[in-house]
Design an enzyme around this catalytic site. Sequence first.
Site, PDB file in Angstrom:
ATOM      1  N   GLY A 181       0.842  -1.197   0.000  1.00 45.69           N
ATOM      2  CA  GLY A 181       0.000   0.000   0.000  1.00 45.69           C
ATOM      3  C   GLY A 181       0.869   1.235   0.000  1.00 45.69           C
ATOM      4  O   GLY A 181       2.094   1.146   0.105  1.00 45.69           O
ATOM      5  N   GLY A 206       2.876   3.642   1.323  1.00 40.88           N
ATOM      6  CA  GLY A 206       3.551   3.813   2.610  1.00 40.88           C
ATOM      7  C   GLY A 206       4.226   5.162   2.731  1.00 40.88           C
ATOM      8  O   GLY A 206       4.525   5.630   3.822  1.00 40.88           O
ATOM      9  N   ASP A 222       3.487  -5.050  -7.687  1.00 42.76           N
ATOM     10  CA  ASP A 222       2.928  -3.805  -7.145  1.00 42.76           C
ATOM     11  C   ASP A 222       3.477  -2.585  -7.877  1.00 42.76           C
ATOM     12  O   ASP A 222       3.005  -1.469  -7.667  1.00 42.76           O
ATOM     13  CB  ASP A 222       3.208  -3.694  -5.640  1.00 42.76           C
ATOM     14  CG  ASP A 222       4.682  -3.871  -5.312  1.00 42.76           C
ATOM     15  OD1 ASP A 222       5.229  -4.941  -5.632  1.00 42.76           O
ATOM     16  OD2 ASP A 222       5.284  -2.945  -4.754  1.00 42.76           O
ATOM     17  N   ARG A 243       3.163  13.565  -8.263  1.00 38.35           N
ATOM     18  CA  ARG A 243       3.142  12.649  -9.393  1.00 38.35           C
ATOM     19  C   ARG A 243       1.752  12.628 -10.016  1.00 38.35           C
ATOM     20  O   ARG A 243       0.752  12.599  -9.317  1.00 38.35           O
ATOM     21  CB  ARG A 243       3.525  11.262  -8.885  1.00 38.35           C
ATOM     22  CG  ARG A 243       3.576  10.199  -9.933  1.00 38.35           C
ATOM     23  CD  ARG A 243       4.470   9.070  -9.478  1.00 38.35           C
ATOM     24  NE  ARG A 243       3.796   8.151  -8.577  1.00 38.35           N
ATOM     25  CZ  ARG A 243       4.331   6.986  -8.181  1.00 38.35           C
ATOM     26  NH1 ARG A 243       5.537   6.637  -8.611  1.00 38.35           N
ATOM     27  NH2 ARG A 243       3.688   6.196  -7.358  1.00 38.35           N
TER      28      ARG A 243
HETATM   29  P1  AMP Z   1       8.706   0.406  -3.787  1.00 38.60           P
HETATM   30  O1  AMP Z   1       9.301  -0.915  -4.120  1.00 38.60           O
HETATM   31  O2  AMP Z   1       9.708   1.487  -3.605  1.00 38.60           O
HETATM   32  O3  AMP Z   1       7.640   0.796  -4.748  1.00 38.60           O
HETATM   33  O4  AMP Z   1       8.025   0.246  -2.354  1.00 38.60           O
HETATM   34  C1  AMP Z   1       7.461  -0.942  -1.904  1.00 38.60           C
HETATM   35  C2  AMP Z   1       6.581  -0.689  -0.697  1.00 38.60           C
HETATM   36  O5  AMP Z   1       7.331  -0.107   0.365  1.00 38.60           O
HETATM   37  C3  AMP Z   1       5.427   0.249  -0.936  1.00 38.60           C
HETATM   38  O6  AMP Z   1       4.319  -0.222  -0.225  1.00 38.60           O
HETATM   39  C4  AMP Z   1       5.925   1.562  -0.413  1.00 38.60           C
HETATM   40  O7  AMP Z   1       4.879   2.417  -0.044  1.00 38.60           O
HETATM   41  C5  AMP Z   1       6.733   1.108   0.796  1.00 38.60           C
HETATM   42  N1  AMP Z   1       7.771   2.075   1.134  1.00 38.60           N
HETATM   43  C6  AMP Z   1       8.911   2.339   0.457  1.00 38.60           C
HETATM   44  N2  AMP Z   1       9.629   3.302   1.061  1.00 38.60           N
HETATM   45  C7  AMP Z   1       8.940   3.676   2.160  1.00 38.60           C
HETATM   46  C8  AMP Z   1       9.166   4.628   3.202  1.00 38.60           C
HETATM   47  N3  AMP Z   1      10.246   5.409   3.234  1.00 38.60           N
HETATM   48  N4  AMP Z   1       8.230   4.728   4.168  1.00 38.60           N
HETATM   49  C9  AMP Z   1       7.140   3.957   4.157  1.00 38.60           C
HETATM   50  N5  AMP Z   1       6.874   3.050   3.210  1.00 38.60           N
HETATM   51  C10 AMP Z   1       7.746   2.893   2.218  1.00 38.60           C
HETATM   52 MG    MG Z   2       6.114   0.689  -5.581  1.00 39.93          MG
END
Ligand code: AMP
Ligand code: MG
Length: 475
Positions: free
Chosen positions: A88, A90, A245, A173
């Site tokens: 989700g 984050g 995702d 974005r």
């Molecule tokens: P990504 O692979 O960068 O698209 O992120 C994968 C998941 O990790 C997603 O659910 C993001 O929202 C969460 N996420 C990545 N970085 C952060 C962060 N600094 N704080 C909270 N959630 C994060």
């Molecule tokens: Mg992502």
Amino acid sequence: MTVHFPFDNSYATLPDRFYTRQPPTPVSRPGLIRVNERLAQELGLDPEELRAPEGIEVLAGNRVPEGAAPMAQVYAGHQFGGWSPQLGDGRALLLGEILAPSGRYDVQLKGSGPTPYSRMGDGRAWLGPVLREYVVSEAMHALGLPTTRALAAVTTGETVFRERRYPGAVLTRIAKSHIRVGTFQFFAARQDEEALAALTDHVIARHYPQADGPLALLDAVIAAQAKLIAGWMSVGFIHGVMNTDNMSVAGETIDYGPCAFMDTYHPDRVFSSIDQFGRYAYARQPEIAVWNLAQFATSLLPLIDADHNAAIEKATESVHRFPALYAEAWLARFRAKLGLTSVEEDDAALIQALLDRMAQGQADFANTFRALGTPAARDQFVDPAAYDSWATVLEARLARDPASAEESAGLRARSNPAIIPRNHRIEEAIQAALAGDLSPFHALTEALQTPFEAQGDYARPPTEDEAVTQTFCGT
Ligand code: AMP
Ligand code: MG
């Protein structure tokens, strides 16, 4: 000066279990990095409003604009092949959807603070990944490939801790939507057919109005992804984190993390520091797309046919169409890159022979294609003779093509970018920004608006000292 967004929020009408309503977390000292003036205008927004103090407050998450319905969207996903039942937003929030002259778009803040889906994360982003996503997504758009866009970037005046302290930033974005394969997987895994049906209807109405049901939706997403990945391959783009995702059902490139455009060509090229086994290497992207689309198909099974075996049969047939769709899109892209306007059976082999020689000869991907048909092409190869023998085959093929030499050259110039967002340039822009100088970032962003025009030093590959061969997630 009030900021006006023509909000019309449709995702917010879906059931509560699709998201958590959540306002952005204010930051101490918002500062403007850049507003994308052209994009703002295209969307019917006023760039002056966005640049004004109140606009910057909105872009930083300190003020929720009128009509917004901020929320964190929930999704699941396969990350590097491993199942995560709950991900989700984050570190992002959907502010809402706007109705622009060209359609409906999500406006999302990335780096806007924690949400219920932040898990161990801080919900923030630092300057580096924000500038990287800004540069690369806008370059992708200028290259003519479907992508999310960067409307603005701001600093927060706050510190983000990664391996060290960095300045925080927020990216605004724009996307056709942020609905992912993982969004479908979230509900499928919970056997929530009601939600799946609602999501399917939403996506069809929003992105594929011609699709007459779940199976047609699957086909449309498969077709969109086949085109998208062929487009990436044609510009030497490596996404780096093709988790389910991070695959948009709208067919846009999304979630720019440790992505990169290749300098020296090699099919096994990987940049991401976390991709230890090369799962998401350049040449593996089409097969990974099939893997992801198979997960999408699996999620849709209960809607495709009440008879489980019949559903599997139909969905499998659809997924199996990807390779042919991809091959067609890939051939169209690469024929144009060679300057060919007609079709011959051996074209795929001709293109592949060039790529093989480029890998062998350590040729620069962008510059080799850009130089085709000129003497400069052979200089890209460690062993120029290997190129020469291939070039005689191309010449013969071009002679059989109905296009004139001039027309072929024009087609090549429109199909082979002179400049791409090279990693060392992005890194240079980030390092300068960290030292307080945003001018390299602005200059790079400007130059990449017209990637098919040769400009200054931007076409030059990195020297050995400059080369940046690894990219980091930056989360
Ligand atoms: P990504 O692979 O960068 O698209 O992120 C994968 C998941 O990790 C997603 O659910 C993001 O929202 C969460 N996420 C990545 N970085 C952060 C962060 N600094 N704080 C909270 N959630 C994060
Ligand atoms: Mg992502």
